[in-house]
Design a protein around this motif. Structure first.
Motif, PDB file in Angstrom:
ATOM      1  N   PHE A  35       1.097  -1.212  -0.012  1.00 63.25           N
ATOM      2  CA  PHE A  35      -0.037   0.064   0.156  1.00 63.25           C
ATOM      3  C   PHE A  35       0.994   1.299   0.003  1.00 63.25           C
ATOM      4  N   PHE A  36       1.916   1.156   0.796  1.00 61.87           N
ATOM      5  CA  PHE A  36       2.706   2.600   1.003  1.00 61.87           C
ATOM      6  C   PHE A  36       3.600   2.704  -0.239  1.00 61.87           C
ATOM      7  N   PHE A  37       4.369   1.589  -0.741  1.00 62.21           N
ATOM      8  CA  PHE A  37       5.224   1.595  -1.721  1.00 62.21           C
ATOM      9  C   PHE A  37       5.088   1.081  -3.023  1.00 62.21           C
ATOM     10  N   GLY A  38       3.900   0.519  -3.160  1.00 58.91           N
ATOM     11  CA  GLY A  38       3.269   0.299  -4.429  1.00 58.91           C
ATOM     12  C   GLY A  38       4.362  -0.832  -5.366  1.00 58.91           C
ATOM     13  N   ALA A  39       4.550  -0.471  -6.364  1.00 55.92           N
ATOM     14  CA  ALA A  39       5.331  -1.123  -7.403  1.00 55.92           C
ATOM     15  C   ALA A  39       6.612  -1.703  -6.900  1.00 55.92           C
ATOM     16  N   ILE A  57      12.210  -6.519 -13.315  1.00 59.16           N
ATOM     17  CA  ILE A  57      11.474  -5.463 -14.451  1.00 59.16           C
ATOM     18  C   ILE A  57      10.593  -4.366 -13.546  1.00 59.16           C
ATOM     19  N   ILE A  58       9.774  -5.034 -12.832  1.00 60.37           N
ATOM     20  CA  ILE A  58       8.788  -4.155 -12.106  1.00 60.37           C
ATOM     21  C   ILE A  58       9.651  -3.054 -11.234  1.00 60.37           C
ATOM     22  N   THR A  59      10.490  -3.625 -10.598  1.00 57.51           N
ATOM     23  CA  THR A  59      11.255  -2.586  -9.548  1.00 57.51           C
ATOM     24  C   THR A  59      12.259  -1.828 -10.278  1.00 57.51           C
ATOM     25  N   ILE A  60      12.846  -1.866 -11.316  1.00 62.24           N
ATOM     26  CA  ILE A  60      13.616  -1.043 -12.194  1.00 62.24           C
ATOM     27  C   ILE A  60      12.756  -0.242 -12.617  1.00 62.24           C
ATOM     28  N   ILE A  64      12.712   4.037 -12.289  1.00 57.38           N
ATOM     29  CA  ILE A  64      13.056   5.160 -13.050  1.00 57.38           C
ATOM     30  C   ILE A  64      11.893   5.966 -13.355  1.00 57.38           C
ATOM     31  N   VAL A  65      10.720   5.476 -12.909  1.00 57.58           N
ATOM     32  CA  VAL A  65       9.287   6.477 -12.803  1.00 57.58           C
ATOM     33  C   VAL A  65       9.882   7.399 -11.581  1.00 57.58           C
ATOM     34  N   TYR A  66      10.004   6.830 -10.695  1.00 53.89           N
ATOM     35  CA  TYR A  66      10.308   7.767  -9.297  1.00 53.89           C
ATOM     36  C   TYR A  66      11.373   8.825  -9.414  1.00 53.89           C
ATOM     37  N   ILE A  67      12.443   8.569 -10.292  1.00 54.55           N
ATOM     38  CA  ILE A  67      13.467   9.328 -10.655  1.00 54.55           C
ATOM     39  C   ILE A  67      13.128  10.492 -11.613  1.00 54.55           C
ATOM     40  N   LEU A  68      12.352   9.937 -12.398  1.00 54.37           N
ATOM     41  CA  LEU A  68      11.828  10.889 -13.413  1.00 54.37           C
ATOM     42  C   LEU A  68      10.881  12.103 -12.840  1.00 54.37           C
ATOM     43  N   ILE A  69       9.913  11.646 -11.963  1.00 56.73           N
ATOM     44  CA  ILE A  69       9.059  12.366 -11.025  1.00 56.73           C
ATOM     45  C   ILE A  69       9.881  13.385 -10.338  1.00 56.73           C
ATOM     46  N   PHE A  70      10.855  12.676  -9.802  1.00 58.25           N
ATOM     47  CA  PHE A  70      11.839  13.718  -8.807  1.00 58.25           C
ATOM     48  C   PHE A  70      12.396  14.738  -9.498  1.00 58.25           C
TER      49      PHE A  70
END
Length: 85
Positions: A35-39, A57-60, A64-70
């Motif tokens: 719930f808190f950390f999702g994917a 694959i899901i972790t990487i 990558i998505v979190y880094i791009l959002i940041f």
């Protein structure tokens, strides 16, 4: 966080809560992490339960998505501080 991300996190938490006892893992721990950390939690869970390729694959992709959002958040803040001219 939009409502769609909350729905995705709830779905991940439900999946982890249902699947964890089948694999000998703690049900509530993985549900809360999902719930808190999702994917990222889903990817780590898949890695630990032997489904390594899909888990990595899901972790990487999640990282990558979190880094791009940041990065986009930092760029937006820099634009707001310097102005749009």
């Amino acid at each position: 966080m939009s409502w769609t991300s909350w729905i995705v996190n709830v779905i991940i938490a439900i999946f982890l809560a249902v699947d964890a006892p089948k694999r000998g893992k703690r049900q509530w721990l993985w549900a809360i992490l999902g719930f808190f950390f999702g994917a990222i939690a889903l990817g780590i869970y898949l890695i630990q339960t032997g489904r390594k390729v899909l888990g990595w694959i899901i972790t990487i992709l999640a990282i990558i998505v979190y880094i791009l959002i940041f990065i986009f958040a930092i760029l937006a803040a820099a634009l707001m501080m310097t102005g749009y001219s």
